[in-house]
Design a protein around this motif. Structure first.
Motif, PDB file in Angstrom:
ATOM      1  N   THR A 195      14.648  27.091  50.548  1.00 58.91           N
ATOM      2  CA  THR A 195      13.558  26.153  50.840  1.00 58.91           C
ATOM      3  C   THR A 195      12.910  25.646  49.549  1.00 58.91           C
ATOM      4  O   THR A 195      12.111  24.716  49.580  1.00 58.91           O
ATOM      5  N   SER A 196      13.248  26.270  48.438  1.00 53.83           N
ATOM      6  CA  SER A 196      12.757  25.751  47.159  1.00 53.83           C
ATOM      7  C   SER A 196      13.621  26.307  46.055  1.00 53.83           C
ATOM      8  O   SER A 196      14.070  27.449  46.111  1.00 53.83           O
ATOM      9  N   LYS A 197      13.931  25.459  45.068  1.00 57.11           N
ATOM     10  CA  LYS A 197      14.625  25.933  43.870  1.00 57.11           C
ATOM     11  C   LYS A 197      13.944  25.259  42.707  1.00 57.11           C
ATOM     12  O   LYS A 197      13.813  24.033  42.679  1.00 57.11           O
ATOM     13  N   GLN A 198      13.449  26.026  41.771  1.00 57.55           N
ATOM     14  CA  GLN A 198      12.853  25.390  40.590  1.00 57.55           C
ATOM     15  C   GLN A 198      13.097  26.217  39.345  1.00 57.55           C
ATOM     16  O   GLN A 198      13.246  27.432  39.404  1.00 57.55           O
ATOM     17  N   GLN A 199      13.146  25.501  38.242  1.00 55.01           N
ATOM     18  CA  GLN A 199      13.330  26.193  36.971  1.00 55.01           C
ATOM     19  C   GLN A 199      11.975  26.729  36.529  1.00 55.01           C
ATOM     20  O   GLN A 199      10.991  25.999  36.484  1.00 55.01           O
ATOM     21  N   VAL A 200      11.914  28.028  36.211  1.00 54.06           N
ATOM     22  CA  VAL A 200      10.629  28.623  35.837  1.00 54.06           C
ATOM     23  C   VAL A 200      10.600  29.037  34.376  1.00 54.06           C
ATOM     24  O   VAL A 200       9.552  29.472  33.874  1.00 54.06           O
ATOM     25  N   ALA A 201      11.732  28.935  33.676  1.00 55.75           N
ATOM     26  CA  ALA A 201      11.787  29.173  32.231  1.00 55.75           C
ATOM     27  C   ALA A 201      13.166  28.706  31.793  1.00 55.75           C
ATOM     28  O   ALA A 201      13.987  28.311  32.631  1.00 55.75           O
ATOM     29  N   GLU A 202      13.410  28.763  30.501  1.00 53.15           N
ATOM     30  CA  GLU A 202      14.714  28.330  30.010  1.00 53.15           C
ATOM     31  C   GLU A 202      15.794  29.191  30.661  1.00 53.15           C
ATOM     32  O   GLU A 202      15.767  30.426  30.566  1.00 53.15           O
ATOM     33  N   ASP A 203      16.733  28.552  31.356  1.00 49.09           N
ATOM     34  CA  ASP A 203      17.852  29.230  32.019  1.00 49.09           C
ATOM     35  C   ASP A 203      17.450  30.126  33.182  1.00 49.09           C
ATOM     36  O   ASP A 203      18.266  30.911  33.668  1.00 49.09           O
ATOM     37  N   ILE A 204      16.208  30.080  33.625  1.00 50.26           N
ATOM     38  CA  ILE A 204      15.801  30.927  34.764  1.00 50.26           C
ATOM     39  C   ILE A 204      15.393  30.043  35.946  1.00 50.26           C
ATOM     40  O   ILE A 204      14.560  29.150  35.804  1.00 50.26           O
ATOM     41  N   PHE A 205      16.026  30.299  37.084  1.00 54.79           N
ATOM     42  CA  PHE A 205      15.772  29.504  38.277  1.00 54.79           C
ATOM     43  C   PHE A 205      15.185  30.403  39.361  1.00 54.79           C
ATOM     44  O   PHE A 205      15.674  31.497  39.591  1.00 54.79           O
ATOM     45  N   GLU A 206      14.141  29.873  39.998  1.00 57.60           N
ATOM     46  CA  GLU A 206      13.524  30.608  41.104  1.00 57.60           C
ATOM     47  C   GLU A 206      14.017  30.028  42.418  1.00 57.60           C
ATOM     48  O   GLU A 206      14.058  28.811  42.589  1.00 57.60           O
ATOM     49  N   PHE A 207      14.419  30.902  43.329  1.00 58.02           N
ATOM     50  CA  PHE A 207      14.853  30.480  44.659  1.00 58.02           C
ATOM     51  C   PHE A 207      13.918  31.062  45.703  1.00 58.02           C
ATOM     52  O   PHE A 207      13.544  32.242  45.617  1.00 58.02           O
ATOM     53  N   GLU A 208      13.578  30.233  46.690  1.00 56.37           N
ATOM     54  CA  GLU A 208      12.826  30.749  47.839  1.00 56.37           C
ATOM     55  C   GLU A 208      13.724  30.614  49.073  1.00 56.37           C
ATOM     56  O   GLU A 208      14.320  29.572  49.285  1.00 56.37           O
ATOM     57  N   PHE A 209      13.853  31.706  49.817  1.00 56.48           N
ATOM     58  CA  PHE A 209      14.702  31.716  51.008  1.00 56.48           C
ATOM     59  C   PHE A 209      13.836  31.902  52.251  1.00 56.48           C
ATOM     60  O   PHE A 209      12.936  32.738  52.264  1.00 56.48           O
ATOM     61  N   ARG A 210      14.145  31.111  53.312  1.00 59.59           N
ATOM     62  CA  ARG A 210      13.494  31.347  54.611  1.00 59.59           C
ATOM     63  C   ARG A 210      14.561  31.423  55.697  1.00 59.59           C
ATOM     64  O   ARG A 210      15.618  30.804  55.571  1.00 59.59           O
ATOM     65  N   SER A 211      14.284  32.161  56.733  1.00 63.49           N
ATOM     66  CA  SER A 211      15.261  32.383  57.797  1.00 63.49           C
ATOM     67  C   SER A 211      15.652  31.070  58.469  1.00 63.49           C
ATOM     68  O   SER A 211      14.796  30.248  58.785  1.00 63.49           O
ATOM     69  N   VAL A 212      16.946  30.878  58.680  1.00 67.58           N
ATOM     70  CA  VAL A 212      17.437  29.683  59.371  1.00 67.58           C
ATOM     71  C   VAL A 212      17.255  29.861  60.873  1.00 67.58           C
ATOM     72  O   VAL A 212      16.881  28.950  61.597  1.00 67.58           O
ATOM     73  N   GLU A 213      17.541  31.065  61.334  1.00 68.12           N
ATOM     74  CA  GLU A 213      17.521  31.318  62.768  1.00 68.12           C
ATOM     75  C   GLU A 213      16.096  31.483  63.286  1.00 68.12           C
ATOM     76  O   GLU A 213      15.886  31.689  64.471  1.00 68.12           O
ATOM     77  N   GLY A 214      15.142  31.406  62.408  1.00 65.73           N
ATOM     78  CA  GLY A 214      13.747  31.498  62.831  1.00 65.73           C
ATOM     79  C   GLY A 214      13.279  32.914  63.066  1.00 65.73           C
ATOM     80  O   GLY A 214      12.134  33.151  63.388  1.00 65.73           O
ATOM     81  N   GLY A 215      14.187  33.874  62.897  1.00 62.76           N
ATOM     82  CA  GLY A 215      13.799  35.271  63.103  1.00 62.76           C
ATOM     83  C   GLY A 215      12.932  35.752  61.951  1.00 62.76           C
ATOM     84  O   GLY A 215      12.803  35.098  60.919  1.00 62.76           O
ATOM     85  N   GLU A 216      12.318  36.905  62.162  1.00 63.09           N
ATOM     86  CA  GLU A 216      11.475  37.475  61.119  1.00 63.09           C
ATOM     87  C   GLU A 216      12.349  38.116  60.051  1.00 63.09           C
ATOM     88  O   GLU A 216      13.345  38.750  60.363  1.00 63.09           O
ATOM     89  N   LEU A 217      11.947  37.964  58.814  1.00 63.09           N
ATOM     90  CA  LEU A 217      12.646  38.660  57.737  1.00 63.09           C
ATOM     91  C   LEU A 217      11.910  39.964  57.456  1.00 63.09           C
ATOM     92  O   LEU A 217      10.677  39.976  57.424  1.00 63.09           O
ATOM     93  N   PRO A 218      12.649  41.052  57.247  1.00 62.61           N
ATOM     94  CA  PRO A 218      11.964  42.315  56.928  1.00 62.61           C
ATOM     95  C   PRO A 218      11.112  42.143  55.658  1.00 62.61           C
ATOM     96  O   PRO A 218      11.496  41.416  54.747  1.00 62.61           O
ATOM     97  N   VAL A 219       9.963  42.812  55.662  1.00 64.50           N
ATOM     98  CA  VAL A 219       9.038  42.673  54.532  1.00 64.50           C
ATOM     99  C   VAL A 219       9.460  43.612  53.402  1.00 64.50           C
ATOM    100  O   VAL A 219       9.641  44.808  53.628  1.00 64.50           O
ATOM    101  N   PRO A 220       9.661  43.101  52.210  1.00 64.30           N
ATOM    102  CA  PRO A 220      10.091  43.968  51.104  1.00 64.30           C
ATOM    103  C   PRO A 220       8.923  44.739  50.500  1.00 64.30           C
ATOM    104  O   PRO A 220       7.783  44.270  50.536  1.00 64.30           O
ATOM    105  N   SER A 221       9.195  45.905  49.969  1.00 63.95           N
ATOM    106  CA  SER A 221       8.174  46.635  49.216  1.00 63.95           C
ATOM    107  C   SER A 221       8.384  46.322  47.728  1.00 63.95           C
ATOM    108  O   SER A 221       9.474  45.907  47.331  1.00 63.95           O
ATOM    109  N   PRO A 222       7.357  46.541  46.882  1.00 61.64           N
ATOM    110  CA  PRO A 222       7.502  46.205  45.461  1.00 61.64           C
ATOM    111  C   PRO A 222       8.669  46.956  44.832  1.00 61.64           C
ATOM    112  O   PRO A 222       8.821  48.153  45.061  1.00 61.64           O
ATOM    113  N   GLY A 223       9.489  46.223  44.073  1.00 59.66           N
ATOM    114  CA  GLY A 223      10.649  46.834  43.420  1.00 59.66           C
ATOM    115  C   GLY A 223      11.945  46.645  44.190  1.00 59.66           C
ATOM    116  O   GLY A 223      13.009  47.016  43.718  1.00 59.66           O
TER     117      GLY A 223
END
Lengths: 321, 354
Positions: free
Chosen positions: A11-39
């Motif tokens: 749902t988003s791709k942007q460059q956040v530093a030299e050679d570093i790209f940030e990706f944001e992913f969202r569910s296609v099927e509309g289901g809930e994604l499990p919540v990650p813990s730090p790390g």
């Protein structure tokens, strides 16, 4: 490897530093994604043959999507290059459920150290710590400021508790000893970055009196990667045939032997079992296994091609009979 | 009597101290028999309470001497009445003119009894060095209310038990709540070190929240995270000290935490069966006999209900096949057990070449 059970859209791709790209992913099927813990990290299916692990930067309030930041390694083995070059906003990709091998545990005091792209799990931990009002210090080690992602965001979160050191732009090398100088039982260290940095910090921290149990680092980066950024190519000369095989900087000696059609028995592929052990007749191996005893290591007359390399430009080896 | 053993190849390291029995297993009167390294051994206490060990086999018709009876320190064979003294020499022959044939003697074995264990040397007796018996003085120095010894029997090769203790990553998966380490050990590549006298150590450090159940109630804050460690030191042929501890708010396990001082040792009965000896002490609740009893029971239950079934089933699956010939797929957690296997194989090969 976990199942790649979720089909997500970028749902988003942007460059956040030299050679570093940030990706944001969202569910296609509309289901809930499990919540990650730090790390936590995510298995990302870059191509049918290639699944790679990337740490999530999600903070405690960032649910409903996954965010990763990927360093495009031009010299790497291709996973990050494919992801950064071939995938755009709107594309779909399969990912697994987040897994956490680098959990943030409760501690009175925290010391976070990120080297380069190692910022990603540390970023999620810092968001958590700020929310919980935990006391921490954060050291961000990078080659150049332009190659460091999220500096501005982190500055807002950390304020005076953040120190940035850019190797190529600073007058002196960063003083790891000073950073690690005052361990105590309630203080925990979390470090993520290149293996060399992790090893150096682990060694210096241990020498400074840190408890092994208070030093945390991402372990999969080691077992997952037998070849490191700083590795160089070297030659294997097969003594019986005088064939010379060049082991590339980005492959293991075992992979090079197999690529040339030579059969070497192997099993664990991580320097534990010794199945692939070969005699070395000339040259000095760079032993990275855990199989050889100290005496065998010093004798330098054998090595494990699955993970070990060379300290000389060439090694003459004997193929197993 | 020392009898130079024949040169048949033993599958075991011979020149080493093995545990033959717990001190409490050999009482002041009875003739105690146990097969060790394929040899039946008779043990009893002489009138000075010292343990005597000799081959449990009359040299005449091979009846076990343990079926016979004691005449003071002398053993009378149940079958044809030969008498043997504590040195294994025949001292009475009721047959014919009573002459005692020179060859009529029984192999005896050097014994060292210390810290609740009876150690035996079944190899070349000139090489028996008492200094190589492991120092387990903590089981003598600590009060009885903080010490336990026990014996188990496993129908598997002895080296599988050694593998099991040297690779404690199984504690994450196999063990029930009492000893479970919550998945903390498996992701680690544990640290292996070579020590003097071919000893090998392996150590894991981790944080567990709350602490492992066995330690939880001994932590200042029972529901909070604790620092934990376990360190195993193996010595040939098959014994391991194991220290495991938990602490909060400190780095000093010994003085501020709860630490168990365990000992696991195995002696092959045969290639297929194993005597398993265990001892444990601790640095907390040292005066509590009832706790001592419950803790020992809990641990022995884990070893016999959780470890033993899988070790025996694993061995039934492996049969007589050699471990290496089965091409095991080895993992990072095998670093310690493999180093031990290689060290023991080397010692056995050196002994057989000598």
């Amino acid at each position: 490897m976990s199942d790649l059970q979720f089909l997500v859209e970028i749902t988003s791709k942007q460059q956040v530093a030299e050679d570093i790209f940030e990706f944001e992913f969202r569910s296609v099927e509309g289901g809930e994604l499990p919540v990650p813990s730090p790390g936590s990290h995510l298995d990302v299916c870059v191509s049918p043959e290639l699944t790679r692990q990337y740490s999530l930067t999600n903070g405690p309030d960032e649910t409903g999507f996954y965010k990763i930041a990927v360093l495009r390694e031009a010299e790497g083995r291709g996973g990050s290059r494919q992801l950064c070059d071939n995938y755009q906003q709107g594309d779909q990709i399969r990912v697994g459920a987040p897994r956490n091998l680098f959990p943030l545990e409760p501690a009175e005091e925290l010391l976070f150290v990120a080297g380069g792209i190692g910022i990603t799990p540390i970023y999620s931990m810092i968001k958590q710590s700020v929310k919980e009002n935990n006391s921490f210090k954060f050291y961000y080690l990078t080659r150049q400021q332009s190659r460091a992602a999220y500096v501005a965001e982190l500055d807002k979160l950390c304020g005076k508790d953040m120190y940035v050191h850019a190797d190529a732009e600073a007058d002196q090398r960063f003083d790891l000893d000073a950073m690690l100088a005052s361990p105590n039982a309630g203080k925990h260290l979390y470090v993520c970055g290149p293996e060399g940095l992790i090893r150096a910090i682990e060694e210096k921290a241990t020498a400074a009196g840190w408890l092994a149990g208070n030093i945390h680092y991402e372990l999969f980066s080691r077992s997952d990667s037998l070849v490191h950024d700083s590795d160089q190519s070297f030659d294997l000369r097969i003594s019986d045939t005088d064939q010379v095989i060049t082991v590339g900087a980005d492959e293991t000696a075992l992979e090079a032997l197999q690529r040339c059609g030579l059969e070497v028995p192997f099993s664990c592929e991580q320097g534990v079992c010794g199945s692939c052990l070969m005699s070395v007749e000339e040259g000095l191996p760079d032993h990275r296994d855990m199989f050889l005893t100290d005496a065998e290591r010093e004798a330098n007359n054998s090595f494990t091609p699955c993970c070990s390399r060379a300290n000389t430009p060439s090694l003459t080896v004997k193929l197993p009979a | 009597m020392i009898i130079t053993s024949d040169k048949t190849t033993s599958p075991f390291l011979r020149n080493a101290w093995y545990i033959a029995a717990l001190s409490k297993e050999v009482d002041d009167e009875a003739l105690f028999t146990r097969k060790l390294l394929n040899e039946s051994v008779l043990m009893y206490r002489n009138e000075a309470k010292q343990v005597i060990a000799m081959r449990d086999r009359c040299p005449h018709r091979f009846a076990p001497l343990s079926m016979g009876k004691r005449l003071g320190d002398v053993i009378q064979c149940h079958y044809h009445g030969l008498h043997f003294d504590a040195q294994g020499e025949c001292v009475h022959n009721p047959h014919g003119n009573g002459k005692i044939p020179k060859a009529c003697a029984v192999q005896t074995y050097p014994i060292i009894e210390r810290d609740g264990f009876i150690w035996i040397w079944m190899g070349d007796q000139e090489k028996a060095d008492a200094a190589m018996v492991r120092n387990l003085s903590i089981y003598t120095e600590n009060p009885e209310s903080a010490v336990g010894h026990d014996y188990m029997y496993n129908k598997c090769r002895y080296d599988l038990v050694v593998d099991n203790v040297m690779d404690l990553s199984h504690v994450d998966h196999l063990h029930g709540p009492l000893l479970n380490s919550a998945g903390k050990l498996s992701p680690q590549v544990p640290q292996v070190k070579e020590l003097d006298n071919n000893r090998i150590s392996i150590r894991w450090d981790w944080t567990q929240e709350p602490a492992m159940l066995l330690f939880r109630e001994h932590m200042p804050r029972t529901e909070d995270a604790a620092q934990m460690f376990v360190e195993v030191v193996w010595q040939a042929p098959a014994s391991m000290t194991l220290e495991v501890g938990a602490v909060q708010d400190s780095s000093d396990f010994t003085n501020d935490g709860a630490v168990l001082y365990d000992f696991h040792a195995v002696t092959p009965e045969t290639e297929h069966t194993t005597h398993y000896f265990f001892a444990s002490s601790r640095n907390y609740k040292m005066d509590d006999c009832e706790y001592n009893r419950m803790k020992m029971e809990g641990m022995i239950e884990a070893f016999t209900q959780e470890d033993k079934p899988v070790l025996e089933a694993q061995y039934r699956e492996m049969g007589d096949q050699d471990f290496w010939e089965l091409n095991p797929v080895l993992l990072s957690s095998d670093v310690g057990s493999l180093r031990v296997r290689r060290t023991l194989d080397k010692l056995i090969a050196e002994e057989q070449q000598a």
